[in-house]
Design a protein around this motif. Structure first.
Motif, PDB file in Angstrom:
ATOM      1  N   SER A 154      -3.274  -3.855  -6.288  1.00 25.99           N
ATOM      2  CA  SER A 154      -2.697  -5.078  -5.723  1.00 25.99           C
ATOM      3  C   SER A 154      -2.823  -6.244  -6.695  1.00 25.99           C
ATOM      4  N   GLU A 155      -3.904  -6.251  -7.464  1.00 25.84           N
ATOM      5  CA  GLU A 155      -4.099  -7.309  -8.458  1.00 25.84           C
ATOM      6  C   GLU A 155      -3.125  -7.185  -9.622  1.00 25.84           C
ATOM      7  N   ALA A 156      -2.669  -5.970  -9.886  1.00 25.39           N
ATOM      8  CA  ALA A 156      -1.759  -5.740 -11.004  1.00 25.39           C
ATOM      9  C   ALA A 156      -0.289  -5.725 -10.584  1.00 25.39           C
ATOM     10  N   ALA A 157      -0.044  -5.845  -9.287  1.00 21.26           N
ATOM     11  CA  ALA A 157       1.340  -5.791  -8.797  1.00 21.26           C
ATOM     12  C   ALA A 157       2.167  -6.924  -9.399  1.00 21.26           C
ATOM     13  N   LEU A 158       3.423  -6.611  -9.696  1.00 25.25           N
ATOM     14  CA  LEU A 158       4.306  -7.591 -10.321  1.00 25.25           C
ATOM     15  C   LEU A 158       4.995  -8.513  -9.321  1.00 25.25           C
ATOM     16  N   SER A 159       4.943  -8.153  -8.067  1.00 27.83           N
ATOM     17  CA  SER A 159       5.594  -8.979  -7.050  1.00 27.83           C
ATOM     18  C   SER A 159       4.664  -9.151  -5.852  1.00 27.83           C
ATOM     19  N   GLU A 160       4.940 -10.165  -5.065  1.00 25.59           N
ATOM     20  CA  GLU A 160       4.164 -10.391  -3.843  1.00 25.59           C
ATOM     21  C   GLU A 160       4.355  -9.226  -2.881  1.00 25.59           C
ATOM     22  N   GLU A 161       5.562  -8.682  -2.839  1.00 18.57           N
ATOM     23  CA  GLU A 161       5.844  -7.533  -1.974  1.00 18.57           C
ATOM     24  C   GLU A 161       4.993  -6.325  -2.387  1.00 18.57           C
ATOM     25  N   PHE A 197       0.170  -2.678  -1.562  1.00 19.63           N
ATOM     26  CA  PHE A 197      -1.100  -2.073  -1.968  1.00 19.63           C
ATOM     27  C   PHE A 197      -2.238  -2.508  -1.052  1.00 19.63           C
ATOM     28  N   LEU A 198      -2.236  -3.768  -0.624  1.00 21.27           N
ATOM     29  CA  LEU A 198      -3.269  -4.235   0.299  1.00 21.27           C
ATOM     30  C   LEU A 198      -3.138  -3.538   1.647  1.00 21.27           C
ATOM     31  N   SER A 199      -1.916  -3.303   2.079  1.00 20.63           N
ATOM     32  CA  SER A 199      -1.687  -2.578   3.327  1.00 20.63           C
ATOM     33  C   SER A 199      -2.193  -1.140   3.215  1.00 20.63           C
ATOM     34  N   ALA A 200      -1.943  -0.522   2.068  1.00 22.28           N
ATOM     35  CA  ALA A 200      -2.440   0.846   1.844  1.00 22.28           C
ATOM     36  C   ALA A 200      -3.972   0.862   1.859  1.00 22.28           C
ATOM     37  N   ALA A 201      -4.586  -0.153   1.272  1.00 21.15           N
ATOM     38  CA  ALA A 201      -6.053  -0.241   1.270  1.00 21.15           C
ATOM     39  C   ALA A 201      -6.567  -0.361   2.701  1.00 21.15           C
ATOM     40  N   LYS A 202      -5.905  -1.175   3.517  1.00 26.60           N
ATOM     41  CA  LYS A 202      -6.335  -1.327   4.917  1.00 26.60           C
ATOM     42  C   LYS A 202      -6.196  -0.010   5.675  1.00 26.60           C
ATOM     43  N   GLY A 203      -5.129   0.727   5.398  1.00 24.78           N
ATOM     44  CA  GLY A 203      -4.957   2.032   6.040  1.00 24.78           C
ATOM     45  C   GLY A 203      -6.066   2.996   5.656  1.00 24.78           C
TER      46      GLY A 203
END
Length: 108
Positions: free
Chosen positions: A50-57, A62-68
């Motif tokens: 999520s820290e390396a993602a190029l877009s807010e989306e 990635f944060l949603s996947a982490a929560k899952g």
């Protein structure tokens, strides 16, 4: 910085899960232990992604996947308690920490 704190917490929690897994019976090494370690690692790696993602989306994805994966870790830990592989007292700290990490991720 909050971001660095939750990244560090996620790595510490992987180590905590690995310590819990050591207490599981050998016959669970290829099933519950493997799933639990994998899910714990995926929490941490999805936070890093999520820290390396190029877009807010992408970051949100990635944060949603982490929560899952947090939900998966919590469920597997509870299953270990239900199967009497681990005691409630010995898993409480990990469950509390994963719950806190989930709250942090929800606030981002």
């Amino acid at each position: 910085m909050v971001e660095k704190n939750f990244k560090k917490l996620s790595v510490e929690l992987v180590a905590e899960v690995y310590n819990l897994v050591k207490k599981l019976p050998e016959e669970e090494e290829t099933v519950i232990a493997s799933l639990l370690k994998n899910a714990a690692i995926e929490v941490s790696t999805n936070i890093a992604k999520s820290e390396a993602a190029l877009s807010e989306e992408g970051r949100r994805e990635f944060l949603s996947a982490a929560k899952g994966k947090i939900a998966v870790v919590e469920t597997l830990i509870l299953l270990c308690v239900e199967l009497k592989y681990l005691g409630e007292a010995e898993v409480q700290a990990a469950l509390n920490s994963y719950s806190e990490l989930g709250r942090i991720l929800n606030s981002l």
